[in-house]
Scaffold this motif. Structure first.
Motif, PDB file in Angstrom:
ATOM      1  N   SER A 129      -7.083   9.472   3.982  1.00  8.18           N
ATOM      2  CA  SER A 129      -7.204   8.008   3.913  1.00  8.18           C
ATOM      3  C   SER A 129      -8.136   7.602   2.780  1.00  8.18           C
ATOM      4  O   SER A 129      -7.874   6.623   2.062  1.00  8.18           O
ATOM      5  N   ARG A 130      -9.202   8.358   2.612  1.00  7.16           N
ATOM      6  CA  ARG A 130     -10.161   8.070   1.543  1.00  7.16           C
ATOM      7  C   ARG A 130      -9.524   8.241   0.169  1.00  7.16           C
ATOM      8  O   ARG A 130      -9.681   7.391  -0.725  1.00  7.16           O
ATOM      9  N   ILE A 131      -8.761   9.318  -0.002  1.00  9.16           N
ATOM     10  CA  ILE A 131      -8.108   9.573  -1.290  1.00  9.16           C
ATOM     11  C   ILE A 131      -7.044   8.524  -1.579  1.00  9.16           C
ATOM     12  O   ILE A 131      -6.939   8.011  -2.702  1.00  9.16           O
ATOM     13  N   LEU A 132      -6.255   8.166  -0.569  1.00  7.15           N
ATOM     14  CA  LEU A 132      -5.234   7.143  -0.767  1.00  7.15           C
ATOM     15  C   LEU A 132      -5.857   5.803  -1.140  1.00  7.15           C
ATOM     16  O   LEU A 132      -5.319   5.054  -1.967  1.00  7.15           O
TER      17      LEU A 132
ATOM     18  N   GLU B 282      -3.787  -3.635  -3.374  1.00 10.23           N
ATOM     19  CA  GLU B 282      -4.732  -4.214  -2.424  1.00 10.23           C
ATOM     20  C   GLU B 282      -5.245  -3.138  -1.467  1.00 10.23           C
ATOM     21  O   GLU B 282      -4.537  -2.166  -1.167  1.00 10.23           O
ATOM     22  N   PRO B 283      -6.480  -3.267  -0.987  1.00 12.06           N
ATOM     23  CA  PRO B 283      -7.036  -2.292  -0.050  1.00 12.06           C
ATOM     24  C   PRO B 283      -6.136  -2.119   1.177  1.00 12.06           C
ATOM     25  O   PRO B 283      -5.614  -3.094   1.713  1.00 12.06           O
ATOM     26  N   GLY B 284      -5.940  -0.877   1.587  1.00 16.03           N
ATOM     27  CA  GLY B 284      -5.127  -0.605   2.766  1.00 16.03           C
ATOM     28  C   GLY B 284      -3.638  -0.569   2.501  1.00 16.03           C
ATOM     29  O   GLY B 284      -2.847  -0.372   3.430  1.00 16.03           O
ATOM     30  N   TYR B 285      -3.214  -0.765   1.261  1.00 14.96           N
ATOM     31  CA  TYR B 285      -1.779  -0.824   0.945  1.00 14.96           C
ATOM     32  C   TYR B 285      -1.066   0.451   1.388  1.00 14.96           C
ATOM     33  O   TYR B 285       0.052   0.396   1.906  1.00 14.96           O
TER      34      TYR B 285
END
Length: 330
Positions: free
Chosen positions: A160-163, A173-176
């Motif tokens: 999740s951090r790398i994505l 956008e964040p969380g895309y």
């Protein structure tokens, strides 16, 4: 070739058996090629890691990460329990076809192409949702489910951090990506020593059908990537994870990021165990170039498709995906 026993494994041979020898045009060449020093080792604690990740993803599609936050004990325990699994007698590693069990184990029955075997043993199983999958994993060794479950929780956080860093680098956008991704498959391979590595392969050249893949290869080599039409060895860096861009992220980035071919070669003296975790889109997710990356100068290069339909059409994981879905819903 006879089934392995407690005293003799299938790979304890002086010569490579005929059904493990690939045609000349598919055999690995130049096994002594140098380690690729152009594959970045990225320190995630550094402020410029987003820029270096994006640059590596654009140019090569591969990079390694250190200072990633996963405790070393979590990783060593996972490698240890997988070694225990592969060391067990074959009768204790059932699951070749996942009926009630949601995993597949393959030994010397693992055909690669035209009846030729890969020089490896392999276990695959689903990882998402973790609480629904974990009871379908091997019951031996007895600590397998606990140890691998703890490992996958850490992998989920790291992926999740790398994505999110890739989103930032692409201007998304964040969380895309996080909202539609899941660590959905673990595939661990044992590559035993081989009498003649020039005749065999651990894994055929391929691209991953994932968003990203995270690989832990321990202190071993054998992974090779295609760079400038040449196979280049990926070095082993202490406590590092290899990350590669998959086909789906290449599509979402509208070709800005690269999914490239890679393979695994064998060794005469080294036993290699690796753990690959595939971060995939949700099955119903529509995969297409992000709208903010498409314009008149850079039109869409890919046709939108549902991820589960992509898997079916490409047979990305063979019959495994269908079998696992049946196991989870039976």
């Amino acid at each position: 070739m006879k089934e392995d026993t407690d005293s003799k494994k299938w790979f304890n041979v002086e010569y490579v058996p005929k059904d493990y020898i690939f045609p000349k045009e598919e055999r690995p060449e130049n096994l002594d090629t140098p380690v690729c020093d152009s594959i970045p080792v990225i320190d995630l604690s550094k402020s410029k890691s987003v820029e270096t990740i994006l640059m590596a993803s654009r140019e090569l599609g591969f990079f390694q990460v250190i200072n990633h936050g996963i405790p070393e004990k979590i990783v060593t325990d996972a490698m240890s329990v997988l070694k225990e699994f592969f060391d067990m007698p074959s009768k204790d590693r059932t699951g070749i076809v996942p009926h009630k069990k949601g995993y597949i184990y393959t030994n010397s029955t693992d055909y690669a192409k035209d009846g030729v075997h890969l020089w490896r043993e392999n276990i695959k199983h689903p990882c998402h949702p973790l609480e629904e999958c974990i009871h379908l994993w091997p019951e031996k060794p007895t600590r397998y489910q606990e140890v691998i479950g703890a490992y996958l929780k850490e992998i989920q956080k790291l992926s999740s951090r790398i994505l999110e860093m890739i989103c930032e680098g692409l201007g998304l956008e964040p969380g895309y990506l996080e909202d539609t991704s899941e660590v959905s498959l673990l595939s661990s391979n044992l590559y035993p020593p081989c009498p003649d590595p020039s005749l065999t392969l651990g894994i055929l050249p391929h691209q991953d059908p994932s968003l990203i893949t995270l690989l832990y290869q321990g202190n071993s080599t054998g992974l090779q990537v295609m760079k400038d039409s040449q196979w280049i060895n990926v070095g082993d860096f202490p406590n590092a994870f290899v990350v590669n861009i998959g086909n789906q992220l290449e599509i979402i980035s509208n070709g800005k990021l690269r999914s490239i071919k890679h393979r695994v070669v064998t060794s005469t003296h080294e036993t290699r165990i690796s753990i690959a975790t595939f971060v995939n889109p949700s099955p119903d997710c529509i995969i297409e170039p992000a709208k903010v990356l498409v314009n008149e100068l850079e039109p869409s290069r890919y046709t939108a498709s549902q991820y589960k339909e992509y898997v079916k059409s490409s047979k990305a994981y063979g019959d495994y995906t269908v079998a696992i879905q049946n196991a989870l819903h039976s």
